[in-house]
Scaffold this motif. Sequence first.
Motif, PDB file in Angstrom:
ATOM      1  N   ALA A  11       0.829  -1.205   0.000  1.00 34.00           N
ATOM      2  CA  ALA A  11       0.000   0.000   0.000  1.00 34.00           C
ATOM      3  C   ALA A  11       0.863   1.253   0.000  1.00 34.00           C
ATOM      4  O   ALA A  11       0.579   2.223  -0.706  1.00 34.00           O
ATOM      5  CB  ALA A  11      -0.935   0.001   1.207  1.00 34.00           C
ATOM      6  N   GLN A  12       1.949   1.237   0.789  1.00 35.20           N
ATOM      7  CA  GLN A  12       2.845   2.395   0.844  1.00 35.20           C
ATOM      8  C   GLN A  12       3.487   2.647  -0.517  1.00 35.20           C
ATOM      9  O   GLN A  12       3.550   3.796  -0.990  1.00 35.20           O
ATOM     10  CB  GLN A  12       3.918   2.162   1.901  1.00 35.20           C
ATOM     11  CG  GLN A  12       4.860   3.346   2.093  1.00 35.20           C
ATOM     12  CD  GLN A  12       5.848   3.106   3.223  1.00 35.20           C
ATOM     13  OE1 GLN A  12       5.984   2.000   3.735  1.00 35.20           O
ATOM     14  NE2 GLN A  12       6.546   4.156   3.620  1.00 35.20           N
ATOM     15  N   ALA A  66       0.702   3.731  -3.137  1.00 32.83           N
ATOM     16  CA  ALA A  66       0.245   5.097  -2.893  1.00 32.83           C
ATOM     17  C   ALA A  66       1.239   6.108  -3.454  1.00 32.83           C
ATOM     18  O   ALA A  66       0.857   7.117  -4.047  1.00 32.83           O
ATOM     19  CB  ALA A  66       0.032   5.327  -1.399  1.00 32.83           C
ATOM     20  N   SER A  67       2.524   5.826  -3.280  1.00 33.73           N
ATOM     21  CA  SER A  67       3.559   6.710  -3.821  1.00 33.73           C
ATOM     22  C   SER A  67       3.547   6.696  -5.348  1.00 33.73           C
ATOM     23  O   SER A  67       3.621   7.758  -5.984  1.00 33.73           O
ATOM     24  CB  SER A  67       4.934   6.275  -3.304  1.00 33.73           C
ATOM     25  OG  SER A  67       5.968   7.053  -3.864  1.00 33.73           O
ATOM     26  N   ILE A 107      -1.278   9.224  -4.406  1.00 29.06           N
ATOM     27  CA  ILE A 107      -2.450   9.347  -3.543  1.00 29.06           C
ATOM     28  C   ILE A 107      -2.054   8.922  -2.132  1.00 29.06           C
ATOM     29  O   ILE A 107      -1.094   8.170  -1.960  1.00 29.06           O
ATOM     30  CB  ILE A 107      -3.628   8.466  -4.047  1.00 29.06           C
ATOM     31  CG1 ILE A 107      -3.202   7.000  -4.170  1.00 29.06           C
ATOM     32  CG2 ILE A 107      -4.177   8.996  -5.362  1.00 29.06           C
ATOM     33  CD1 ILE A 107      -4.326   6.056  -4.574  1.00 29.06           C
ATOM     34  N   PRO A 108      -2.771   9.394  -1.098  1.00 27.05           N
ATOM     35  CA  PRO A 108      -2.398   9.013   0.266  1.00 27.05           C
ATOM     36  C   PRO A 108      -2.786   7.575   0.586  1.00 27.05           C
ATOM     37  O   PRO A 108      -3.805   7.062   0.121  1.00 27.05           O
ATOM     38  CB  PRO A 108      -3.198   9.996   1.128  1.00 27.05           C
ATOM     39  CG  PRO A 108      -4.375  10.362   0.293  1.00 27.05           C
ATOM     40  CD  PRO A 108      -3.874  10.374  -1.124  1.00 27.05           C
ATOM     41  N   GLN A 109      -1.931   6.928   1.367  1.00 29.33           N
ATOM     42  CA  GLN A 109      -2.254   5.612   1.920  1.00 29.33           C
ATOM     43  C   GLN A 109      -3.071   5.841   3.181  1.00 29.33           C
ATOM     44  O   GLN A 109      -2.605   6.496   4.112  1.00 29.33           O
ATOM     45  CB  GLN A 109      -0.978   4.848   2.261  1.00 29.33           C
ATOM     46  CG  GLN A 109      -1.216   3.537   3.016  1.00 29.33           C
ATOM     47  CD  GLN A 109       0.062   2.968   3.593  1.00 29.33           C
ATOM     48  OE1 GLN A 109       1.128   3.569   3.455  1.00 29.33           O
ATOM     49  NE2 GLN A 109      -0.025   1.841   4.251  1.00 29.33           N
ATOM     50  N   SER A 144      -4.369   4.029   6.134  1.00 29.85           N
ATOM     51  CA  SER A 144      -4.203   2.788   6.880  1.00 29.85           C
ATOM     52  C   SER A 144      -4.986   2.832   8.177  1.00 29.85           C
ATOM     53  O   SER A 144      -4.832   3.769   8.970  1.00 29.85           O
ATOM     54  CB  SER A 144      -2.714   2.576   7.180  1.00 29.85           C
ATOM     55  OG  SER A 144      -2.534   1.613   8.187  1.00 29.85           O
ATOM     56  N   ALA A 160      -7.221  13.514   1.023  1.00 27.11           N
ATOM     57  CA  ALA A 160      -7.866  12.329   0.465  1.00 27.11           C
ATOM     58  C   ALA A 160      -8.929  12.673  -0.580  1.00 27.11           C
ATOM     59  O   ALA A 160      -9.542  11.776  -1.155  1.00 27.11           O
ATOM     60  CB  ALA A 160      -8.492  11.499   1.586  1.00 27.11           C
ATOM     61  N   PHE A 178      -7.463   7.980  -2.783  1.00 24.44           N
ATOM     62  CA  PHE A 178      -6.756   7.373  -1.661  1.00 24.44           C
ATOM     63  C   PHE A 178      -6.666   5.874  -1.886  1.00 24.44           C
ATOM     64  O   PHE A 178      -7.355   5.302  -2.727  1.00 24.44           O
ATOM     65  CB  PHE A 178      -7.505   7.653  -0.349  1.00 24.44           C
ATOM     66  CG  PHE A 178      -8.982   7.403  -0.433  1.00 24.44           C
ATOM     67  CD1 PHE A 178      -9.502   6.122  -0.333  1.00 24.44           C
ATOM     68  CD2 PHE A 178      -9.871   8.453  -0.648  1.00 24.44           C
ATOM     69  CE1 PHE A 178     -10.867   5.894  -0.433  1.00 24.44           C
ATOM     70  CE2 PHE A 178     -11.236   8.239  -0.755  1.00 24.44           C
ATOM     71  CZ  PHE A 178     -11.731   6.948  -0.642  1.00 24.44           C
ATOM     72  N   LEU A 179      -5.773   5.249  -1.129  1.00 28.60           N
ATOM     73  CA  LEU A 179      -5.642   3.798  -1.145  1.00 28.60           C
ATOM     74  C   LEU A 179      -5.947   3.293   0.253  1.00 28.60           C
ATOM     75  O   LEU A 179      -5.253   3.641   1.210  1.00 28.60           O
ATOM     76  CB  LEU A 179      -4.233   3.387  -1.569  1.00 28.60           C
ATOM     77  CG  LEU A 179      -4.037   1.897  -1.904  1.00 28.60           C
ATOM     78  CD1 LEU A 179      -2.852   1.723  -2.843  1.00 28.60           C
ATOM     79  CD2 LEU A 179      -3.834   1.058  -0.660  1.00 28.60           C
ATOM     80  N   ASP A 207      -5.986   0.750   3.201  1.00 29.17           N
ATOM     81  CA  ASP A 207      -5.169  -0.358   3.683  1.00 29.17           C
ATOM     82  C   ASP A 207      -5.739  -0.837   5.012  1.00 29.17           C
ATOM     83  O   ASP A 207      -5.603  -0.163   6.024  1.00 29.17           O
ATOM     84  CB  ASP A 207      -3.718   0.131   3.843  1.00 29.17           C
ATOM     85  CG  ASP A 207      -2.842  -0.853   4.603  1.00 29.17           C
ATOM     86  OD1 ASP A 207      -3.182  -2.043   4.653  1.00 29.17           O
ATOM     87  OD2 ASP A 207      -1.800  -0.414   5.127  1.00 29.17           O
TER      88      ASP A 207
END
Length: 214
Positions: A13-14, A17-18, A22-24, A26, A73, A77-78, A80
């Motif tokens: 996920a990290q 996201a990079s 987009i932001p992870q 979690s 977001a 976003f992703l 996790d």
Amino acid sequence: MVGPPGAGKGTQAQILASELSIPQVSTGDIFRANVGGGTELGQQAKAYMDRGDLVPDEVTNAMVADRLGQDDARAGFLLDGFPRNVAQARALDGILEDLGQRLDVVLELVVETEEVVTRLSGRRSCRSCNHVQHVIFDPPRTPGVCDNCGGELVQREDDQEETIRHRLRVYEEQTAPLVDFYRERGLLVSIQATGSVADVTARALAAVPTGERG
């Protein structure tokens, strides 16, 4: 992103996201922020997390809704670690509708049970600097001694085999039905979570709709 404990969701996920800019988001980070901040929701969540159990839906949903409403977001976003069950997935539908958002793809990381047990039960954490090593994949030069600072390496309670197998049973009972839920919606893509981190990342990126790549 869905998959059993130890499948590598956090790591992937990290990276994703990079790659996608987009932001992870979690749930682990959200829980720690609330627990560390001593919020009422955090105190409730901590009691369950300490036992290796899942946090109740109403607590988790409230934390996630607040996080997804933050400015970073809004463009995507992703997720996790959420949703973990069908009830949370339906709650997420409502959260996303309120935000004018939607899911584009659900990635399932597939890994065998015994591989998960090996991955997690072999981890050792340093009491002094929190450096993590693995008795098989990254063994310390001296057994029980941290390569980083020379502190004592110990097995955390949630890395003990009994706790791991309990977490996997909880996953199968409560989270695995998400696979069918999202498959029926045409959103699920299953990828093998074995091999190198780079190999798994390549499979995951290939599963993301082209229009969603940053």
